[in-house]
Design an enzyme around this catalytic site. Structure first.
Site, short mmCIF file in Angstrom:
data_model
loop_
_atom_site.label_atom_id
_atom_site.label_comp_id
_atom_site.label_asym_id
_atom_site.label_seq_id
_atom_site.Cartn_x
_atom_site.Cartn_y
_atom_site.Cartn_z
N SER A 138 0.86 -1.19 0.00
CA SER A 138 0.00 0.00 0.00
C SER A 138 0.89 1.23 0.00
CB SER A 138 -0.89 0.02 1.26
OG SER A 138 -1.53 1.28 1.42
N TYR A 151 -1.91 -1.20 10.49
CA TYR A 151 -2.01 -1.56 9.07
C TYR A 151 -0.86 -0.94 8.28
CZ TYR A 151 -3.74 -1.59 4.25
OH TYR A 151 -3.85 -1.75 2.88
#
Length: 252
Positions: A138, A151
């Site tokens: 990401s 995360y």
């Protein structure tokens, strides 16, 4: 990477980016196997894409990973592409006491799971032509989002792991790729209707085009500003450091 003629295994292929990547590879004539924990979702994808197959897999369970790897090697000996895509994204509270279940589930799913999956298949992949291990990370691995600190940290860790594995496998015939999406309209963090997020079909189209080149990091245009935060010389620095470290510890 080569975009056709592969046998591709994609974790987290029942929805979102994983499903869309699976369908894109399927349309290009690849043999595609998807996995996930929800049988109903897998069956929906397979029904919509005749010729695609699916296996149940819980990437948080080492036994499930080993069983899936054994089945893949037995039933699909031509497997040459692994895409570690399964992941979860939950808000956390780095400003206070972190919910331990959120912490453990996120790290186990997003970091330990992909490492275990790659480890379970790596010796098989060393014997395949055009072998690829890919990780969906990401842009938050480069520029963390504070409300999803855990995360973001797992995605930074996956980026780091991919750098190391790429260096170590550079002469083994396996390419290590990293797909680093920007904000995309998926179910993660209820983003399906988010106007500022990139439409999923547009993300997949641009990603597949980049995958067809010789780059190691698969970045759509919307992701490049985030990636540039780290600096353009990271790969040269990482490779130089590891060449030096390898020489230092060669006799250890």
């Amino acid at each position: 990477m080569k975009l056709s003629g592969n046998t591709v295994f994609i974790t987290g292929g029942g929805s979102g980016i994983g499903r869309s990547l699976a369908e894109a590879f399927h349309k290009l004539g690849n043999k595609v196997i998807i996995s996930g924990r929800r049988r109903a979702s897998l069956e929906d994808v397979v029904a919509a894409n005749p010729g695609m197959t699916a296996i149940e897999l819980d990437v948080t369970d080492p036994a499930s990973i080993e069983a899936a790897a054994a089945r893949l090697i037995a039933e699909h000996p031509d497997l040459n592409v692994l895409i570690n895509n399964a992941g979860i994204m939950l808000p956390d509270r780095a400003v206070g006491r972190i919910d331990d279940k959120v912490l453990v589930d996120t790290v186990t799913t997003n970091l330990i799971g992909p490492i275990r999956m790659s480890s379970a298949l790596i010796e098989h992949l060393k014997g395949r032509d055009d072998a690829v291990i890919a990780y969906t990370s990401s842009v938050l691995g480069f520029v963390p989002m504070a409300v999803t600190a855990v995360y973001s940290a797992t995605k930074a860790a996956i980026h780091s792991y991919a750098l190391s594995q790429r260096f170590l496998l550079k002469d083994a015939g396996i390419r290590v790729l990293e797909i680093a999406p920007p904000w995309v309209r998926t179910d993660l963090m209820n983003s399906r209707e988010a106007e500022e997020a990139m439409p999923l079909d547009a993300f997949i189209a641009e990603t597949m085009a980049v995958l067809g080149t010789d780059v190691d990091e698969v970045l759509v245009e919307a992701a490049k500003t985030f990636r540039a935060n780290v600096g353009p010389d990271e790969h040269a620095l990482v490779n130089g450091f590891n060449e030096h470290a390898s020489a230092l510890f060669a006799g250890a």
